[in-house]
Design a protein around this motif. Structure first.
Motif, PDB file in Angstrom:
ATOM      1  N   LEU A  60       0.944  -1.298   0.038  1.00 49.15           N
ATOM      2  CA  LEU A  60       0.022   0.096  -0.096  1.00 49.15           C
ATOM      3  C   LEU A  60       0.967   1.143  -0.050  1.00 49.15           C
ATOM      4  CD1 LEU A  60      -3.041  -1.130   2.394  1.00 49.15           C
ATOM      5  CD2 LEU A  60      -3.059  -0.729  -0.286  1.00 49.15           C
ATOM      6  N   ILE A  61       1.877   1.101   0.553  1.00 53.06           N
ATOM      7  CA  ILE A  61       3.108   2.433   0.403  1.00 53.06           C
ATOM      8  C   ILE A  61       4.259   2.097   0.031  1.00 53.06           C
ATOM      9  CG2 ILE A  61       1.770   3.514   2.228  1.00 53.06           C
ATOM     10  CD1 ILE A  61       4.159   2.917   4.271  1.00 53.06           C
ATOM     11  N   LEU A  62       4.952   2.879  -0.576  1.00 50.75           N
ATOM     12  CA  LEU A  62       6.353   2.811  -0.844  1.00 50.75           C
ATOM     13  C   LEU A  62       7.273   3.721   0.049  1.00 50.75           C
ATOM     14  CD1 LEU A  62       6.108   2.857  -4.792  1.00 50.75           C
ATOM     15  CD2 LEU A  62       6.335   0.926  -3.217  1.00 50.75           C
ATOM     16  N   THR A  63       8.308   3.222   0.541  1.00 46.59           N
ATOM     17  CA  THR A  63       9.150   4.059   1.244  1.00 46.59           C
ATOM     18  C   THR A  63      10.613   4.268   0.406  1.00 46.59           C
ATOM     19  OG1 THR A  63      10.287   2.353   2.446  1.00 46.59           O
ATOM     20  CG2 THR A  63       8.462   3.497   3.416  1.00 46.59           C
ATOM     21  N   ARG A  64      11.256   5.442   0.945  1.00 42.64           N
ATOM     22  CA  ARG A  64      12.551   5.551   0.254  1.00 42.64           C
ATOM     23  C   ARG A  64      13.720   6.469   1.220  1.00 42.64           C
ATOM     24  NH1 ARG A  64      11.021   9.980  -1.573  1.00 42.64           N
ATOM     25  NH2 ARG A  64      12.067  11.590  -2.804  1.00 42.64           N
ATOM     26  N   LYS A  65      14.488   5.900   1.347  1.00 40.16           N
ATOM     27  CA  LYS A  65      15.611   6.709   2.039  1.00 40.16           C
ATOM     28  C   LYS A  65      16.534   7.539   1.510  1.00 40.16           C
ATOM     29  CE  LYS A  65      18.227   6.012   6.248  1.00 40.16           C
ATOM     30  NZ  LYS A  65      18.838   5.059   7.204  1.00 40.16           N
ATOM     31  N   GLN A  66      16.441   8.838   1.914  1.00 41.01           N
ATOM     32  CA  GLN A  66      17.462   9.979   1.305  1.00 41.01           C
ATOM     33  C   GLN A  66      18.113  10.414   2.355  1.00 41.01           C
ATOM     34  OE1 GLN A  66      15.193  12.680  -0.794  1.00 41.01           O
ATOM     35  NE2 GLN A  66      16.871  12.840  -2.437  1.00 41.01           N
ATOM     36  N   GLY A  67      19.403  10.079   2.545  1.00 44.85           N
ATOM     37  CA  GLY A  67      20.089  10.728   3.816  1.00 44.85           C
ATOM     38  C   GLY A  67      19.742   9.779   5.056  1.00 44.85           C
ATOM     39  N   ARG A  68      19.221  10.595   5.985  1.00 50.16           N
ATOM     40  CA  ARG A  68      18.666  10.149   7.278  1.00 50.16           C
ATOM     41  C   ARG A  68      17.413  10.178   7.413  1.00 50.16           C
ATOM     42  NH1 ARG A  68      22.791  11.193  12.021  1.00 50.16           N
ATOM     43  NH2 ARG A  68      20.491  10.908  13.160  1.00 50.16           N
ATOM     44  N   VAL A  69      16.589  10.534   6.210  1.00 49.17           N
ATOM     45  CA  VAL A  69      15.213  10.719   6.288  1.00 49.17           C
ATOM     46  C   VAL A  69      14.365   9.711   5.601  1.00 49.17           C
ATOM     47  CG1 VAL A  69      13.257  12.076   5.707  1.00 49.17           C
ATOM     48  CG2 VAL A  69      15.395  13.099   6.813  1.00 49.17           C
ATOM     49  N   ARG A  70      13.702   8.659   5.984  1.00 46.99           N
ATOM     50  CA  ARG A  70      12.655   7.844   5.250  1.00 46.99           C
ATOM     51  C   ARG A  70      11.545   8.450   4.921  1.00 46.99           C
ATOM     52  NH1 ARG A  70      13.491   2.954   3.542  1.00 46.99           N
ATOM     53  NH2 ARG A  70      15.131   2.591   4.742  1.00 46.99           N
ATOM     54  N   THR A  71      11.288   8.456   3.628  1.00 51.31           N
ATOM     55  CA  THR A  71       9.887   9.186   3.204  1.00 51.31           C
ATOM     56  C   THR A  71       9.055   7.973   2.764  1.00 51.31           C
ATOM     57  OG1 THR A  71      11.010  11.096   2.642  1.00 51.31           O
ATOM     58  CG2 THR A  71       8.820  10.870   1.486  1.00 51.31           C
ATOM     59  N   CYS A  72       7.523   8.215   3.047  1.00 54.02           N
ATOM     60  CA  CYS A  72       6.640   7.312   2.576  1.00 54.02           C
ATOM     61  C   CYS A  72       5.712   7.797   1.535  1.00 54.02           C
ATOM     62  CB  CYS A  72       5.826   6.751   3.792  1.00 54.02           C
ATOM     63  SG  CYS A  72       6.538   6.058   5.126  1.00 54.02           S
ATOM     64  N   ALA A  73       5.146   7.038   0.714  1.00 55.68           N
ATOM     65  CA  ALA A  73       3.992   7.594  -0.276  1.00 55.68           C
ATOM     66  C   ALA A  73       3.308   6.520  -0.513  1.00 55.68           C
ATOM     67  CB  ALA A  73       4.935   7.989  -1.564  1.00 55.68           C
ATOM     68  N   ILE A  74       2.148   6.717  -1.097  1.00 55.83           N
ATOM     69  CA  ILE A  74       1.088   5.788  -1.335  1.00 55.83           C
ATOM     70  C   ILE A  74       1.530   5.053  -2.663  1.00 55.83           C
ATOM     71  CG2 ILE A  74      -1.379   5.558  -2.216  1.00 55.83           C
ATOM     72  CD1 ILE A  74      -2.501   7.270  -0.033  1.00 55.83           C
TER      73      ILE A  74
END
Length: 113
Positions: A60-74
């Protein structure tokens, strides 16, 4: 077909929890970091991450890590599976209610004779 059913099982399990539904609602407005998503909930970050992992595991979601921040998207494709299944169920029930209506109407006509 079995893989499709397995995917639906995971999706509905993910949707069964109010915390996960709230996360999905928030992500409907756009991608967000894990820390931003966790703010409204009174739980430890490791507990919140279990919800994120389940949402990600269900697709249902995808996550991606950029540096120290993990971002989620539908991930919209999984919602299309749910919509397809619900549409099929709706068609089944619509057909059943149509047949019931025809039966009742025929019975009423018979009773009027």
């Amino acid at each position: 077909m079995e893989n499709y059913q397995g995917q639906l099982d995971g999706i509905f399990q993910a949707l069964a929890d109010p915390t996960r539904r709230a996360v999905l609602s928030r992500l409907g407005a756009g991608p967000a970091s894990i820390s931003e998503l966790a703010k409204p909930f009174a739980m430890a970050l490791p507990s919140f991450m279990k919800h994120i992992h389940l949402l990600e595991g269900s697709g249902l979601i995808l996550t991606r890590k950029q540096g120290r921040v993990r971002t989620c998207a539908i991930e919209k494709n999984q919602f299309a599976l749910v919509e397809k299944w619900l549409s099929a169920q709706h068609a089944i029930w619509e057909g059943r209610t149509d047949r019931l209506e025809q039966f009742v109407t025929a019975q009423q006509r018979e009773d009027q004779k």
